[in-house]
Design a protein around this motif. Structure first.
Motif, PDB file in Angstrom:
ATOM      1  N   ASN A  59       6.551 -15.198 -12.808  1.00 52.67           N
ATOM      2  CA  ASN A  59       5.558 -15.452 -11.757  1.00 52.67           C
ATOM      3  C   ASN A  59       4.483 -14.913 -11.967  1.00 52.67           C
ATOM      4  O   ASN A  59       4.432 -13.747 -12.725  1.00 52.67           O
ATOM      5  CB  ASN A  59       6.049 -15.042 -10.345  1.00 52.67           C
ATOM      6  N   SER A  60       3.206 -15.742 -11.879  1.00 52.39           N
ATOM      7  CA  SER A  60       1.693 -15.206 -12.005  1.00 52.39           C
ATOM      8  C   SER A  60       0.953 -15.380 -11.053  1.00 52.39           C
ATOM      9  O   SER A  60       1.252 -15.330  -9.678  1.00 52.39           O
ATOM     10  CB  SER A  60       1.440 -15.531 -13.358  1.00 52.39           C
ATOM     11  N   VAL A  61      -0.022 -15.993 -11.139  1.00 57.54           N
ATOM     12  CA  VAL A  61      -0.954 -16.548 -10.012  1.00 57.54           C
ATOM     13  C   VAL A  61      -0.031 -17.774  -9.145  1.00 57.54           C
ATOM     14  O   VAL A  61      -0.347 -17.810  -8.058  1.00 57.54           O
ATOM     15  CB  VAL A  61      -2.277 -17.238 -10.371  1.00 57.54           C
ATOM     16  N   GLY A  62       0.612 -18.543  -9.958  1.00 56.26           N
ATOM     17  CA  GLY A  62       1.393 -19.641  -9.692  1.00 56.26           C
ATOM     18  C   GLY A  62       2.993 -19.116  -9.876  1.00 56.26           C
ATOM     19  O   GLY A  62       3.177 -18.165 -10.724  1.00 56.26           O
ATOM     20  N   PRO A  63       3.678 -19.964  -9.355  1.00 55.92           N
ATOM     21  CA  PRO A  63       5.145 -19.425  -9.773  1.00 55.92           C
ATOM     22  C   PRO A  63       5.694 -19.940 -10.977  1.00 55.92           C
ATOM     23  O   PRO A  63       5.149 -20.914 -11.671  1.00 55.92           O
ATOM     24  CB  PRO A  63       5.919 -20.373  -8.458  1.00 55.92           C
ATOM     25  N   ALA A  64       6.757 -19.524 -11.355  1.00 57.84           N
ATOM     26  CA  ALA A  64       7.617 -19.725 -12.767  1.00 57.84           C
ATOM     27  C   ALA A  64       7.949 -21.218 -12.483  1.00 57.84           C
ATOM     28  O   ALA A  64       8.194 -21.700 -11.778  1.00 57.84           O
ATOM     29  CB  ALA A  64       8.605 -18.958 -13.011  1.00 57.84           C
ATOM     30  N   HIS A  65       7.984 -21.969 -13.704  1.00 60.26           N
ATOM     31  CA  HIS A  65       8.029 -23.281 -13.736  1.00 60.26           C
ATOM     32  C   HIS A  65       9.257 -23.744 -14.408  1.00 60.26           C
ATOM     33  O   HIS A  65       9.780 -24.924 -14.507  1.00 60.26           O
ATOM     34  CB  HIS A  65       6.996 -24.047 -14.444  1.00 60.26           C
ATOM     35  N   ALA A  73      10.955 -27.236  -3.083  1.00 60.23           N
ATOM     36  CA  ALA A  73       9.585 -26.569  -3.031  1.00 60.23           C
ATOM     37  C   ALA A  73       9.651 -25.261  -2.302  1.00 60.23           C
ATOM     38  O   ALA A  73      10.263 -25.309  -1.268  1.00 60.23           O
ATOM     39  CB  ALA A  73       8.758 -27.633  -2.463  1.00 60.23           C
ATOM     40  N   GLY A  74       8.888 -24.406  -2.708  1.00 62.46           N
ATOM     41  CA  GLY A  74       8.823 -23.161  -2.333  1.00 62.46           C
ATOM     42  C   GLY A  74       9.934 -22.199  -2.589  1.00 62.46           C
ATOM     43  O   GLY A  74      10.059 -21.273  -1.582  1.00 62.46           O
ATOM     44  N   SER A  75      10.592 -22.450  -3.332  1.00 64.42           N
ATOM     45  CA  SER A  75      11.865 -21.634  -3.368  1.00 64.42           C
ATOM     46  C   SER A  75      11.961 -20.774  -4.746  1.00 64.42           C
ATOM     47  O   SER A  75      13.038 -19.903  -4.820  1.00 64.42           O
ATOM     48  CB  SER A  75      13.160 -22.630  -3.200  1.00 64.42           C
ATOM     49  N   ALA A  76      10.996 -20.419  -5.541  1.00 61.73           N
ATOM     50  CA  ALA A  76      11.003 -19.680  -6.736  1.00 61.73           C
ATOM     51  C   ALA A  76      11.045 -18.277  -6.283  1.00 61.73           C
ATOM     52  O   ALA A  76      10.203 -17.744  -5.414  1.00 61.73           O
ATOM     53  CB  ALA A  76       9.931 -20.107  -7.751  1.00 61.73           C
ATOM     54  N   PRO A  77      12.023 -17.455  -6.625  1.00 61.44           N
ATOM     55  CA  PRO A  77      12.274 -15.970  -6.110  1.00 61.44           C
ATOM     56  C   PRO A  77      11.178 -15.270  -6.440  1.00 61.44           C
ATOM     57  O   PRO A  77      10.468 -15.135  -7.755  1.00 61.44           O
ATOM     58  CB  PRO A  77      13.533 -15.571  -7.041  1.00 61.44           C
ATOM     59  N   GLY A  78      10.816 -14.509  -5.570  1.00 65.42           N
ATOM     60  CA  GLY A  78       9.626 -13.796  -5.770  1.00 65.42           C
ATOM     61  C   GLY A  78       8.181 -14.190  -5.867  1.00 65.42           C
ATOM     62  O   GLY A  78       7.276 -13.293  -5.880  1.00 65.42           O
ATOM     63  N   ALA A  80       5.231 -15.540  -3.646  1.00 64.13           N
ATOM     64  CA  ALA A  80       4.403 -15.742  -2.266  1.00 64.13           C
ATOM     65  C   ALA A  80       3.746 -17.103  -2.065  1.00 64.13           C
ATOM     66  O   ALA A  80       2.547 -17.371  -2.311  1.00 64.13           O
ATOM     67  CB  ALA A  80       3.267 -14.747  -2.095  1.00 64.13           C
ATOM     68  N   TYR A  81       4.499 -18.141  -1.506  1.00 61.64           N
ATOM     69  CA  TYR A  81       4.245 -19.360  -1.429  1.00 61.64           C
ATOM     70  C   TYR A  81       3.377 -19.526  -0.165  1.00 61.64           C
ATOM     71  O   TYR A  81       3.595 -18.792   0.836  1.00 61.64           O
ATOM     72  CB  TYR A  81       5.136 -20.518  -1.277  1.00 61.64           C
ATOM     73  N   SER A  82       2.448 -20.766   0.133  1.00 63.70           N
ATOM     74  CA  SER A  82       1.770 -21.029   1.184  1.00 63.70           C
ATOM     75  C   SER A  82       2.649 -21.535   2.055  1.00 63.70           C
ATOM     76  O   SER A  82       3.884 -22.078   1.901  1.00 63.70           O
ATOM     77  CB  SER A  82       0.711 -22.018   1.044  1.00 63.70           C
ATOM     78  N   PRO A  83       2.551 -21.260   3.434  1.00 65.37           N
ATOM     79  CA  PRO A  83       3.429 -21.923   4.555  1.00 65.37           C
ATOM     80  C   PRO A  83       3.838 -23.255   4.595  1.00 65.37           C
ATOM     81  O   PRO A  83       5.157 -23.625   4.592  1.00 65.37           O
ATOM     82  CB  PRO A  83       2.593 -21.522   5.797  1.00 65.37           C
ATOM     83  N   PRO A 109      -1.476 -29.624   2.683  1.00 63.45           N
ATOM     84  CA  PRO A 109      -2.590 -28.956   3.264  1.00 63.45           C
ATOM     85  C   PRO A 109      -2.463 -27.504   3.183  1.00 63.45           C
ATOM     86  O   PRO A 109      -1.396 -26.957   3.894  1.00 63.45           O
ATOM     87  CB  PRO A 109      -2.843 -29.551   4.512  1.00 63.45           C
ATOM     88  N   GLY A 110      -3.304 -26.692   2.971  1.00 63.03           N
ATOM     89  CA  GLY A 110      -3.347 -25.280   3.006  1.00 63.03           C
ATOM     90  C   GLY A 110      -2.616 -24.547   1.687  1.00 63.03           C
ATOM     91  O   GLY A 110      -2.457 -23.575   1.504  1.00 63.03           O
ATOM     92  N   ALA A 111      -2.250 -25.686   0.624  1.00 62.93           N
ATOM     93  CA  ALA A 111      -1.639 -24.930  -0.636  1.00 62.93           C
ATOM     94  C   ALA A 111      -2.683 -24.246  -1.392  1.00 62.93           C
ATOM     95  O   ALA A 111      -3.994 -24.418  -1.468  1.00 62.93           O
ATOM     96  CB  ALA A 111      -1.564 -26.363  -1.506  1.00 62.93           C
ATOM     97  N   LYS A 112      -2.174 -23.128  -2.058  1.00 62.54           N
ATOM     98  CA  LYS A 112      -3.107 -22.273  -2.851  1.00 62.54           C
ATOM     99  C   LYS A 112      -3.674 -22.784  -3.769  1.00 62.54           C
ATOM    100  O   LYS A 112      -4.595 -22.764  -4.381  1.00 62.54           O
ATOM    101  CB  LYS A 112      -2.137 -20.989  -3.333  1.00 62.54           C
TER     102      LYS A 112
END
Length: 136
Positions: A59-65, A73-78, A80-83, A109-112
């Motif tokens: 993970n960095s600015v975005g999640p590991a790919h 969606a929103g489940s990469a460990p560690g 901090a995803y948008s709501p 909507p509201g995605a980082k």
């Protein structure tokens, strides 16, 4: 001007071809998820456009790919995803990745993520790359 008057100046075969081009869903830009992607090209597009914020395994600015294709969606460990992504309730597939890469803010909507990949072919290539496992 009516179609009948056009038929006198345009050969029937040309009209039939024009009709095929206008109505064929295969040629529709809106169907970019069905566009054939090339994973090798996708690796290059990924390297030049995505690695500023993403890496396959960390993970960095975005999640590991690695493994993102098919992952919930929103489940990469560690990370901090948008709501909105945390509540997404879907798995990443070609159509959803295409919509996301086209305009993340419109998709969730509201995605980082604010980055957009405007080329349909580049999106298809990156999706092919991610589908094969991202940098295996």
């Amino acid at each position: 001007m009516s179609l009948k008057s056009l038929s006198f100046t345009i050969p029937a075969a040309s009209l039939a071809l024009a009709s095929l081009v206008v109505t064929s869903p295969v040629l529709s830009a809106a169907q970019s998820p069905a566009m054939a992607g090339d994973a090798a090209r996708g690796a290059k597009v990924y390297q030049s456009n995505c690695t500023g914020c993403h890496a396959p395994d960390t993970n960095s600015v975005g999640p590991a790919h690695r493994g993102v294709y098919g992952r919930k969606a929103g489940s990469a460990p560690g990370f901090a995803y948008s709501p909105g992504l945390k509540k997404g309730g879907f798995a990443w597939d070609a159509a959803r990745l295409d919509a996301w890469l086209t305009n993340p803010q419109a998709f969730i909507p509201g995605a980082k993520m604010a980055f957009r990949l405007t080329s349909a072919q580049s999106r298809a290539d990156v999706i092919a790359y991610l589908k094969q496992g991202a940098a295996q």
